[in-house]
Every structure is written in structure tokens, then in C-alpha cells.
Design an enzyme around this catalytic site. Structure first.
Site, short mmCIF file in Angstrom:
data_model
loop_
_atom_site.label_atom_id
_atom_site.label_comp_id
_atom_site.label_asym_id
_atom_site.label_seq_id
_atom_site.Cartn_x
_atom_site.Cartn_y
_atom_site.Cartn_z
N GLY A 1 -91.48 68.48 51.56
CA GLY A 1 -91.80 67.15 51.05
C GLY A 1 -90.56 66.36 50.66
O GLY A 1 -89.49 66.48 51.25
N LEU B 1 -97.95 68.44 55.99
CA LEU B 1 -96.55 68.09 55.86
C LEU B 1 -95.65 69.32 55.85
O LEU B 1 -95.82 70.22 55.05
CB LEU B 1 -96.33 67.29 54.56
N ASP B 2 -94.68 69.35 56.78
CA ASP B 2 -93.63 70.36 56.84
C ASP B 2 -94.19 71.79 56.93
O ASP B 2 -93.56 72.73 56.44
CB ASP B 2 -92.71 70.27 55.61
N SER B 3 -95.33 71.95 57.53
CA SER B 3 -95.94 73.29 57.59
C SER B 3 -96.26 73.74 59.01
O SER B 3 -96.97 74.71 59.21
CB SER B 3 -97.22 73.31 56.74
#
Length: 270
Positions: free
Chosen positions: A241, A267-269
Site C-alpha cells: 500500500g 492491492l499488491d497481492s
């Protein structure tokens, strides 16, 4: 959703990550003038984990006179899943391209594989990609120069950015010199210009986010329907994040590089 990004300090690592997703076909640049003693092939495999997979993969290549250069194998803890990536050399006169597909398809059927992909960069058409970038140039410039050197065996259809670049900048001059279109699509919180981006990338095989600092919606991901690779600072998955560098600094992290992941809605996963 996901945000594209990579710290400037990780620029050198950035290209190494990208090259991995572009089939890591570094040997293909050496073969571009014509096949040498052996042509370079790449096989990626994903199936349920059982005994004997590596033996059968090796046998498949060896029986055709091929020689394995390197193999990466991964089996996650507590999961009966097998992943492998193999690079090998072969003589196309002894192992024609169509027969390579057939032989690996038999292995795919034998092991009930979810994914089995074979690439021969010297013989196969290049992947067609589009690159999305924002204001900072370092990741985009690194990618473009390695592409110019022949180390990324892809065709770049265009570069799309939400930031304007003047005609005399290095990036614009480079793109014009190589005939690569640059599309400036300014965004706002209420309009991410996703429909226009989709129109520009409709004929691509996948997308690369080279520090593209915009969140892509689930609707965009579903509409595009193909892989999107996000090049990121090496702080994932620990620091996700906003302001990940501060998070890492506060946690005492001293050194980072670059990582990458496939874009998902979370997000970012990816």
C-alpha cells in the site's frame, strides 16, 4: 486492485525481473542471427505434485537429444502443487517445433497439468506488449534500453502514460527513433481513462507496469483478460500500500531491490 511502482534504487534489479517474465530469453539474442549448434527452448509447468515429474521432464528432453541448461523447481509448503521452469538446448532438425509441443502435451496429460507452456524464442513469434508508466522515467528507460540491446525478445506496441513528456526529452526521442507511439492520457480521481487504454492494448499479449502509479480496476482486469506484470520495489509482501519505503525504514530494512507480480484486484497481492 494494484498500483505499479519501483524505487529508483532498484532500477538495476528491475530489468532482471522483467527479463524473467519475458521468458528470460537472454540466449535468444545470441541466436537472433541464426541457429547455432543448439536452439534455446523454455518450458514452464504447473501441475499437482507427484513423484517422478522431474524425471519425466528430463526424459522428454533427453530422448530427443536435447540438453538441459537449468531447471527451477518449486513446491510450496503444505500444498501438493508443482511448479517448474526449464531451459534447454535442442537441434530443430532432430526435434521439430510441432513435435516439441506434442511431446510436452503428452506430459501435460500424464500429470493433469494446469499450465504447460513451451517457448522457442528463435522460432516463435515475439510477444506483443504495451508499457504503462507515470512521471518517473528510470524503470521505463531501463526497459527500453535493454529492449534496444535485444535482451527483451518482445515487440513494444506503445507506451501509455498519465504524465506528459515534452518532445525534446530522452524518452520521447527514443520512442520516435524506434517508431513506438507514446500516448498521453491524463487521469483524474474520477476518470482513469481505462476504456481508452483498453482500446490501445487490444492487440497485445500482455502489459507491463513500469512504475505506473495508478490503480487498475477489477473491470479493467476482466475486460483485458490477459496477464499484467507489475514491477515493484522489493518490499512486498511485507510492506504493502501507501508509503512502503517509510514502512520499511521504520522496520529497520537496510537494503531492497525489485520484485514483480501478476496484477490482481487485491492491492499488491498478485
Amino acid at each position: 486492485m494494484v498500483v505499479g511502482g519501483a524505487s529508483s534504487s532498484s532500477s538495476s534489479s528491475f530489468v532482471g525481473i522483467v527479463r524473467g517474465f519475458f521468458s528470460r530469453a537472454l540466449h535468444s539474442s545470441k541466436a537472433s542471427a541464426g541457429p547455432a549448434a543448439a536452439v534455446h527452448g523454455i518450458h514452464v509447468f504447473h501441475c499437482p505434485d507427484v513423484v517422478g515429474i522431474v524425471a519425466k521432464l528430463s526424459e522428454c528432453i533427453a530422448l530427443r537429444g536435447g540438453n538441459i541448461h537449468c531447471v527451477d523447481v518449486f513446491v510450496p509448503e503444505n500444498k501438493q502443487v508443482f511448479y517448474s521452469r526449464c531451459e534447454f538446448g535442442f537441434d530443430p532438425a532432430s526435434w521439430p517445433r510441432d513435435e516439441i509441443n506434442n511431446d510436452f502435451m503428452k506430459l501435460s496429460t500424464l500429470f493433469n497439468a494446469e499450465r504447460s507452456v513451451v517457448r522457442v524464442p528463435y522460432l516463435d513469434p515475439k510477444y506483443r506488449i504495451a508499457v504503462l508508466a507515470s512521471k518517473q522515467d528510470h524503470c521505463l528507460v531501463d526497459l527500453l534500453h535493454r529492449w534496444q540491446e535485444g535482451r527483451l525478445p518482445v515487440d513494444i506496441s506503445c507506451v501509455i502514460s498519465n504524465h506528459v513528456r515534452s518532445p525534446n526529452t530522452h524518452v520521447i526521442r527514443f520512442l520516435e527513433r524506434h517508431g513506438i507511439p507514446y500516448h498521453y492520457l491524463p487521469t483524474t480521481p474520477g476518470n482513469k481513462r481505462e476504456d481508452e487504454i483498453l482500446e490501445l492494448v487490444v492487440d497485445t499479449d500482455f502489459l507491463v507496469l513500469a512504475r505506473y502509479m495508478q490503480i487498475l480496476s477489477g473491470r479493467f482486469l476482466e475486460s483485458y483478460g490477459k496477464d499484467i506484470i507489475n514491477i515493484h520495489h522489493g518490499l512486498l509482501p511485507s510492506f504493502k500500500g501507501g508509503n512502503p519505503s517509510k514502512q520499511a525504514f521504520d522496520a529497520g530494512v537496510k537494503l531492497i531491490g525489485a520484485t514483480s507480480h501478476f496484477v490482481t484486484e487485491e492491492l499488491d497481492s498478485g
